[in-house]
Design a protein around this motif. Structure first.
Motif, PDB file in Angstrom:
ATOM      1  N   ARG A  39      -9.209   4.187   1.546  1.00  0.00           N
ATOM      2  CA  ARG A  39      -7.857   3.999   0.984  1.00  0.00           C
ATOM      3  C   ARG A  39      -6.889   3.502   2.050  1.00  0.00           C
ATOM      4  N   LYS A  40      -6.985   4.077   3.255  1.00  0.00           N
ATOM      5  CA  LYS A  40      -6.107   3.663   4.342  1.00  0.00           C
ATOM      6  C   LYS A  40      -6.372   2.198   4.712  1.00  0.00           C
ATOM      7  N   GLN A  41      -7.659   1.822   4.736  1.00  0.00           N
ATOM      8  CA  GLN A  41      -8.024   0.445   5.060  1.00  0.00           C
ATOM      9  C   GLN A  41      -7.505  -0.520   3.991  1.00  0.00           C
ATOM     10  N   LYS A  42      -7.619  -0.135   2.715  1.00  0.00           N
ATOM     11  CA  LYS A  42      -7.110  -0.971   1.622  1.00  0.00           C
ATOM     12  C   LYS A  42      -5.602  -1.121   1.721  1.00  0.00           C
ATOM     13  N   PHE A  43      -4.912  -0.014   2.048  1.00  0.00           N
ATOM     14  CA  PHE A  43      -3.461  -0.058   2.186  1.00  0.00           C
ATOM     15  C   PHE A  43      -3.058  -1.015   3.301  1.00  0.00           C
ATOM     16  N   ARG A  44      -3.736  -0.896   4.445  1.00  0.00           N
ATOM     17  CA  ARG A  44      -3.413  -1.786   5.570  1.00  0.00           C
ATOM     18  C   ARG A  44      -3.696  -3.236   5.220  1.00  0.00           C
ATOM     19  N   SER A  45      -4.806  -3.465   4.533  1.00  0.00           N
ATOM     20  CA  SER A  45      -5.163  -4.822   4.127  1.00  0.00           C
ATOM     21  C   SER A  45      -4.108  -5.382   3.176  1.00  0.00           C
ATOM     22  N   GLY A  46      -3.674  -4.565   2.228  1.00  0.00           N
ATOM     23  CA  GLY A  46      -2.626  -4.990   1.295  1.00  0.00           C
ATOM     24  C   GLY A  46      -1.321  -5.255   2.005  1.00  0.00           C
ATOM     25  N   LEU A  47      -0.988  -4.404   2.963  1.00  0.00           N
ATOM     26  CA  LEU A  47       0.250  -4.581   3.717  1.00  0.00           C
ATOM     27  C   LEU A  47       0.225  -5.876   4.522  1.00  0.00           C
ATOM     28  N   VAL A  48      -0.900  -6.174   5.141  1.00  0.00           N
ATOM     29  CA  VAL A  48      -1.039  -7.416   5.905  1.00  0.00           C
ATOM     30  C   VAL A  48      -0.904  -8.618   4.972  1.00  0.00           C
ATOM     31  N   THR A  49      -1.493  -8.530   3.792  1.00  0.00           N
ATOM     32  CA  THR A  49      -1.396  -9.625   2.823  1.00  0.00           C
ATOM     33  C   THR A  49       0.061  -9.847   2.405  1.00  0.00           C
ATOM     34  N   VAL A  50       0.757  -8.767   2.108  1.00  0.00           N
ATOM     35  CA  VAL A  50       2.169  -8.875   1.703  1.00  0.00           C
ATOM     36  C   VAL A  50       3.000  -9.478   2.835  1.00  0.00           C
ATOM     37  N   LEU A  51       2.767  -9.034   4.057  1.00  0.00           N
ATOM     38  CA  LEU A  51       3.528  -9.580   5.190  1.00  0.00           C
ATOM     39  C   LEU A  51       3.217 -11.062   5.394  1.00  0.00           C
ATOM     40  N   ASN A  52       1.951 -11.450   5.233  1.00  0.00           N
ATOM     41  CA  ASN A  52       1.597 -12.861   5.374  1.00  0.00           C
ATOM     42  C   ASN A  52       2.280 -13.712   4.320  1.00  0.00           C
ATOM     43  N   VAL A  53       2.329 -13.222   3.092  1.00  0.00           N
ATOM     44  CA  VAL A  53       3.005 -13.956   2.015  1.00  0.00           C
ATOM     45  C   VAL A  53       4.500 -14.064   2.315  1.00  0.00           C
ATOM     46  N   ALA A  54       5.086 -12.982   2.787  1.00  0.00           N
ATOM     47  CA  ALA A  54       6.520 -12.997   3.109  1.00  0.00           C
ATOM     48  C   ALA A  54       6.815 -14.004   4.222  1.00  0.00           C
ATOM     49  N   ILE A  55       5.977 -14.039   5.239  1.00  0.00           N
ATOM     50  CA  ILE A  55       6.167 -14.998   6.335  1.00  0.00           C
ATOM     51  C   ILE A  55       6.007 -16.426   5.824  1.00  0.00           C
TER      52      ILE A  55
END
Length: 74
Positions: A39-55
């Protein structure tokens, strides 16, 4: 309450139940720890994806803004 051995059917002493429960508890704790890690790995992966989209959106917005400013100067 005596337990029976799963394969032989032999009766096990009472303390064997405690050993079995302890092993089951350790197995469940390992399973829950693995689920928590996933779950922690999925959360981090999702967070990285969201940050990449925002950038990416930020870069595109700035590019469009610069293009509009250059177009107005011409």
């Amino acid at each position: 309450m005596e337990m029976e051995h799963k394969t032989t059917g032999a009766e096990l002493p009472d303390f064997a139940e405690g050993i079995n429960l302890h092993g089951e508890r350790l197995r469940l704790e390992a399973f829950y720890a693995e689920q928590k890690r996933i779950r922690k790995q999925k959360f981090r992966s999702g967070l990285v994806t969201v940050l990449n989209v925002a950038i990416l959106i930020l870069i595109l917005s700035l590019s469009v803004a610069v293009w509009i400013m250059i177009y107005q100067m011409l």
